[in-house]
Write an enzyme that holds these catalytic residues in place. Structure first.
Site, PDB file in Angstrom:
ATOM      1  N   CYS A 243      46.405  40.390  28.166  1.00  0.00           N
ATOM      2  CA  CYS A 243      47.709  39.837  27.272  1.00  0.00           C
ATOM      3  C   CYS A 243      48.092  41.247  26.531  1.00  0.00           C
ATOM      4  O   CYS A 243      47.264  42.226  26.350  1.00  0.00           O
ATOM      5  CB  CYS A 243      46.947  39.017  26.217  1.00  0.00           C
ATOM      6  SG  CYS A 243      46.179  37.556  26.939  1.00  0.00           S
TER       7      CYS A 243
ATOM      8  N   ARG B 247      50.890  44.446  32.904  1.00  0.00           N
ATOM      9  CA  ARG B 247      49.373  43.931  32.728  1.00  0.00           C
ATOM     10  C   ARG B 247      49.263  42.643  33.124  1.00  0.00           C
ATOM     11  O   ARG B 247      47.845  42.295  33.449  1.00  0.00           O
ATOM     12  CB  ARG B 247      49.098  44.154  31.323  1.00  0.00           C
ATOM     13  CG  ARG B 247      49.377  45.429  30.779  1.00  0.00           C
ATOM     14  CD  ARG B 247      49.415  45.583  29.106  1.00  0.00           C
ATOM     15  NE  ARG B 247      47.970  45.026  28.497  1.00  0.00           N
ATOM     16  CZ  ARG B 247      47.185  45.827  28.213  1.00  0.00           C
ATOM     17  NH1 ARG B 247      47.321  47.143  28.139  1.00  0.00           N
ATOM     18  NH2 ARG B 247      46.015  45.272  27.660  1.00  0.00           N
TER      19      ARG B 247
ATOM     20  N   LYS C 189      46.293  44.106  34.678  1.00  0.00           N
ATOM     21  CA  LYS C 189      45.967  45.427  34.762  1.00  0.00           C
ATOM     22  C   LYS C 189      44.851  45.895  33.985  1.00  0.00           C
ATOM     23  O   LYS C 189      43.928  46.762  34.839  1.00  0.00           O
ATOM     24  CB  LYS C 189      47.118  46.210  34.156  1.00  0.00           C
ATOM     25  CG  LYS C 189      47.054  47.712  34.279  1.00  0.00           C
ATOM     26  CD  LYS C 189      46.844  48.114  35.663  1.00  0.00           C
ATOM     27  CE  LYS C 189      46.818  49.582  35.916  1.00  0.00           C
ATOM     28  NZ  LYS C 189      46.652  50.028  37.125  1.00  0.00           N
TER      29      LYS C 189
ATOM     30  N   HIS D 218      24.582  43.711  61.947  1.00  0.00           N
ATOM     31  CA  HIS D 218      23.764  42.974  61.028  1.00  0.00           C
ATOM     32  C   HIS D 218      24.642  41.861  60.468  1.00  0.00           C
ATOM     33  O   HIS D 218      24.268  41.544  59.289  1.00  0.00           O
ATOM     34  CB  HIS D 218      23.264  43.850  59.916  1.00  0.00           C
ATOM     35  CG  HIS D 218      22.303  44.780  60.358  1.00  0.00           C
ATOM     36  ND1 HIS D 218      21.097  44.663  60.859  1.00  0.00           N
ATOM     37  CD2 HIS D 218      22.440  46.160  60.721  1.00  0.00           C
ATOM     38  CE1 HIS D 218      20.608  45.629  61.234  1.00  0.00           C
ATOM     39  NE2 HIS D 218      21.356  46.754  61.330  1.00  0.00           N
TER      40      HIS D 218
ATOM     41  N   TRP E 189      47.967  35.696  28.943  1.00  0.00           N
ATOM     42  CA  TRP E 189      47.514  35.680  30.307  1.00  0.00           C
ATOM     43  C   TRP E 189      46.213  34.501  30.347  1.00  0.00           C
ATOM     44  O   TRP E 189      45.374  35.119  29.334  1.00  0.00           O
ATOM     45  CB  TRP E 189      46.741  36.781  30.912  1.00  0.00           C
ATOM     46  CG  TRP E 189      46.227  36.727  32.421  1.00  0.00           C
ATOM     47  CD1 TRP E 189      47.160  36.755  33.222  1.00  0.00           C
ATOM     48  CD2 TRP E 189      45.126  36.764  33.020  1.00  0.00           C
ATOM     49  NE1 TRP E 189      46.604  36.950  34.717  1.00  0.00           N
ATOM     50  CE2 TRP E 189      45.389  36.907  34.457  1.00  0.00           C
ATOM     51  CE3 TRP E 189      43.696  36.992  32.217  1.00  0.00           C
ATOM     52  CZ2 TRP E 189      44.153  36.916  35.216  1.00  0.00           C
ATOM     53  CZ3 TRP E 189      42.659  36.909  33.276  1.00  0.00           C
ATOM     54  CH2 TRP E 189      42.717  36.846  34.632  1.00  0.00           C
TER      55      TRP E 189
ATOM     56  N   GLU F   9      44.126  42.508  47.088  1.00  0.00           N
ATOM     57  CA  GLU F   9      44.821  42.598  45.738  1.00  0.00           C
ATOM     58  C   GLU F   9      46.275  42.067  45.905  1.00  0.00           C
ATOM     59  O   GLU F   9      46.776  41.414  45.374  1.00  0.00           O
ATOM     60  CB  GLU F   9      44.564  43.835  44.954  1.00  0.00           C
ATOM     61  CG  GLU F   9      43.298  43.869  44.299  1.00  0.00           C
ATOM     62  CD  GLU F   9      43.196  45.228  43.464  1.00  0.00           C
ATOM     63  OE1 GLU F   9      42.717  45.069  42.660  1.00  0.00           O
ATOM     64  OE2 GLU F   9      43.550  46.365  44.166  1.00  0.00           O
TER      65      GLU F   9
ATOM     66  N   GLU G  98      36.946  50.304  49.124  1.00  0.00           N
ATOM     67  CA  GLU G  98      38.364  50.108  48.184  1.00  0.00           C
ATOM     68  C   GLU G  98      39.543  49.897  48.925  1.00  0.00           C
ATOM     69  O   GLU G  98      40.635  49.000  48.443  1.00  0.00           O
ATOM     70  CB  GLU G  98      38.641  51.785  47.578  1.00  0.00           C
ATOM     71  CG  GLU G  98      39.873  51.994  47.085  1.00  0.00           C
ATOM     72  CD  GLU G  98      40.346  51.211  45.630  1.00  0.00           C
ATOM     73  OE1 GLU G  98      41.390  51.027  45.440  1.00  0.00           O
ATOM     74  OE2 GLU G  98      39.422  50.430  45.408  1.00  0.00           O
TER      75      GLU G  98
ATOM     76  N   LYS H  12      42.137  46.836  48.173  1.00  0.00           N
ATOM     77  CA  LYS H  12      43.630  46.906  47.798  1.00  0.00           C
ATOM     78  C   LYS H  12      44.293  45.999  48.439  1.00  0.00           C
ATOM     79  O   LYS H  12      45.307  45.594  48.135  1.00  0.00           O
ATOM     80  CB  LYS H  12      44.057  48.470  48.317  1.00  0.00           C
ATOM     81  CG  LYS H  12      45.205  49.022  47.521  1.00  0.00           C
ATOM     82  CD  LYS H  12      45.011  49.058  45.970  1.00  0.00           C
ATOM     83  CE  LYS H  12      43.654  49.465  45.509  1.00  0.00           C
ATOM     84  NZ  LYS H  12      43.329  49.495  44.296  1.00  0.00           N
TER      85      LYS H  12
ATOM     86  N   ASN I  55      44.349  39.067  21.477  1.00  0.00           N
ATOM     87  CA  ASN I  55      43.904  39.392  22.716  1.00  0.00           C
ATOM     88  C   ASN I  55      42.380  39.394  22.513  1.00  0.00           C
ATOM     89  O   ASN I  55      41.845  39.376  21.388  1.00  0.00           O
ATOM     90  CB  ASN I  55      44.361  40.747  22.936  1.00  0.00           C
ATOM     91  CG  ASN I  55      45.617  41.005  23.541  1.00  0.00           C
ATOM     92  OD1 ASN I  55      46.524  39.919  23.407  1.00  0.00           O
ATOM     93  ND2 ASN I  55      46.221  42.076  23.911  1.00  0.00           N
ATOM     94  N   GLY I  56      41.804  38.723  23.644  1.00  0.00           N
ATOM     95  CA  GLY I  56      40.404  38.635  23.534  1.00  0.00           C
ATOM     96  C   GLY I  56      39.794  37.278  23.596  1.00  0.00           C
ATOM     97  O   GLY I  56      40.621  36.402  24.141  1.00  0.00           O
TER      98      GLY I  56
END
Length: 612
Positions: free
Chosen positions: A2, A28, A607, A508, A77, A492, A485, A489, A103-104
């Protein structure tokens, strides 16, 4: 997460400033937005809507906002309660005399809410935040002293918060407080601007004050005070100067921030090594580690703690530090490290990696070892961030602002800085590799630019593979973290199910998934393990799995295995990750474009993750 922006001042259009600041934080991630403001007569106005900040602007059409002297705004958010107007911030008490944004997470909000409901308070939202204005209201009614009511309420809150408050009971005041969630105060001659991210401030002023945990700032039209609410003492803190400007955070001529930030990569690498790599002297100079150089000489174990993309950068760092410096390294997810019970000694160093410097789990990991005599190091991008202040020493990325949710240039800067740290720690050990690696770091920006020149070819490959619903990424050695990574990506930004694996693990389990509808991106760059990677590609081809490869320029053998190849320039194995990552980022970007998705703001993601 947020976004918070607040204003108190005499000359600016405060409401417009807050809304502009909120829009600068939209990258964000958010689902609703709102603003509350009051004029000098303490007439308060509230507007909030689902969706973008533009919807709040529409609601305020025809409303005179020019007389506002105090304003607070928020982009939410959702955590507690679904995205809706009633759950959007700002929240207020029953008679709308106290307004708050937050926020939080208030971890004890249910207890507080239950107590207040028994006292007759009525709640209209599902959020934890709504307890804040009601709790302040309760304490104000007991004391008739608003400053004291705010302080007492804050002392009852448990969890993490950045909070901005104003009230008609306290004309001409704006309150700001933080605990484990970022909040910064911008200072100029006519006003104060508070925000959860400096991005929202830098257009108006570059002079800022960073609030610390348990601090409450009271801002007026002319001055400010900061008090530590636990120690009950006033705090004096000088302003700091932001090191980047608004132009760096603008889109320019690019259609998306993600594409712009990939094109920033050559300069990002230059900024990461500028003044630190000295080829003429064959040295690495990391000013941020000078004060702890003696302690570093006695370190025999390093624990890297990070989350998400930063965790994968840490895995590359593990390879680098162990190879160059001979120091054992463990890379742990910060969210797990906090809750592990493991032996730690004073010869252990904890290295926190975070782009924002505000990642809640990584902050918690650092706080776990607080007071144990363990050296705490940091790699962050944001000067003045919580991790930068918690650590004993560290190295800044100097990557500039990164607006797209999916990290690109920040990841590459992290890996580059980890190269430098490994060289610094191994300066008396890796004599054969030291000089060549320094030289290669200097050459890396130009090589990254050559990958960007292949954008059209990579786009064609992305168009071919965008139809698939699943993807496997494989690599060996330094390419293994790159496989992880790269898969992250792709998932995402394109929402394609993707997994990263060490190529040696194919037999495996992962081979069971391979068929004509399950392609693999194989990282087949020059290394001592390249022939083994070829064998893994053969295993995939034998099961009709499509293969897209990333290989080193000049490799014609790979064309016997697949015609779909992205080439990267020749480089040392230790610097391949930066180039591989850029190629993977471009591929993911163009896949998302082909699918018509919002590449800068993927669904359900934010973000920076400032709550656990």
């Amino acid at each position: 997460m947020c976004g918070i922006v607040g204003y108190i001042g005499k000359k600016h259009d405060g409401v417009g400033l807050v809304l502009d600041g909120l829009q600068s934080l939209e990258y964000r991630g958010y689902d609703s937005a709102g603003v509350a403001f009051a004029d000098s007569q303490q007439q308060a106005t509230l507007a909030k809507q689902i969706g973008p900040v533009a919807n709040v602007r529409k609601e305020l059409d025809g409303v005179n906002t020019s007389k506002a002297v105090v304003a607070i705004g928020h982009t939410r958010w959702a955590t507690h309660g679904s995205p809706s107007t009633k759950n959007a911030h700002p929240h207020h008490n029953t008679d709308q005399t106290i307004f708050a944004v937050h926020n939080g997470i208030i971890e004890n909000y249910q207890v507080i809410r239950g107590n207040l409901e028994r006292l007759g308070y009525t709640f209209i939202s599902e959020t934890d935040t709504e307890v804040i204005p009601h709790l302040i209201d309760y304490h104000y009614r007991q004391t008739d002293k608003f400053d004291q009511a705010v302080k007492t309420a804050l002392q009852e809150l448990e969890g993490a918060y950045a909070i901005a408050i104003f009230s008609t009971h306290a004309p001409g005041k704006l309150y700001a407080a933080r605990l484990s969630s970022p909040l910064v105060i911008g200072v100029d001659k006519t006003s104060y601007v508070i925000a959860s991210d400096p991005t929202a401030i830098m257009e108006h002023t570059k002079d800022v004050i960073y609030l610390e945990d348990h601090e409450l700032a009271v801002l007026t039209l002319d001055t400010h005070t900061i008090k530590h609410i636990r120690q009950n003492k006033e705090v004096t803190r000088k302003t700091e100067r932001l090191s980047f400007d608004a132009e760096q955070a603008s889109l320019g001529n690019f259609p998306h921030f993600m594409l712009k930030e990939m094109h920033d990569v050559p300069e990002t690498i230059r900024s990461a090594i500028r003044g630190r790599v000295r080829l003429d002297e064959s040295t690495v100079k990391l000013g941020g580690l000078v004060d702890v150089a003696r302690q570093l000489n006695h370190i025999d174990r390093i624990i890297i703690v990070a989350c998400g993309t930063s965790y994968y950068a840490g895995l590359v760092g593990e390879y680098l530090i162990e190879e160059l410096a001979g120091i054992p390294v463990e890379v742990q997810l910060a969210s797990e490290f906090k809750y592990r019970d493991e032996p730690l000694t004073r010869s252990t160093a904890v290295l926190a990696v975070s782009q924002s410097g505000e990642t809640a789990d990584t902050i918690a990991a650092l706080k776990k070892v607080e007071g144990h005599g363990i050296l705490r190091l940091g790699i962050v991008n944001a000067v003045g961030s919580t991790i930068a202040r918690l650590t004993d020493a560290g190295v800044y990325l100097h990557a500039g602002p990164e607006q797209a949710v999916a990290s690109t240039k920040a990841f590459i800067a992290q890996v580059t800085v980890l190269n430098l740290i490994a060289l610094e720690l191994g300066r008396n050990r890796s004599t054969k590799l030291f000089g060549p690696l320094l030289k290669e770091l200097e050459a890396l920006p130009e090589k990254a630019a050559r990958i960007l020149e292949q954008a059209n070819d990579i786009h064609k490959l992305a168009r071919k593979y965008a139809q698939y619903n699943d993807f496997l990424y494989i690599g060996r050695g330094y390419s293994y973290p790159c496989a992880l990574e790269g898969a992250l990506k792709l998932k995402e930004v394109s929402y394609i199910h993707a997994e990263g694996y060490a190529a040696g693990e194919m037999k495996h389990g992962p081979l069971a998934m391979i068929d004509k509808n399950f392609p693999t991106l194989a990282l087949a760059c020059n290394s001592p393990l390249l022939e083994k990677t070829y064998s893994n590609i053969e295993e995939i081809r034998a099961r009709s799995g499509p293969v897209l490869a990333v290989a080193t320029e000049g490799n014609r053998d790979i064309l016997k295995l697949t015609k779909d190849v992205i080439y990267i320039p020749k480089t040392l194995e230790q610097t391949q990750p930066q180039l591989i990552a850029l190629a993977e980022q471009l591929f993911s970007y163009y896949v998302a474009i082909e699918k018509g998705l919002n590449v800068d703001r993927p669904r359900n993601l934010a973000k920076s993750v400032t709550v656990e």
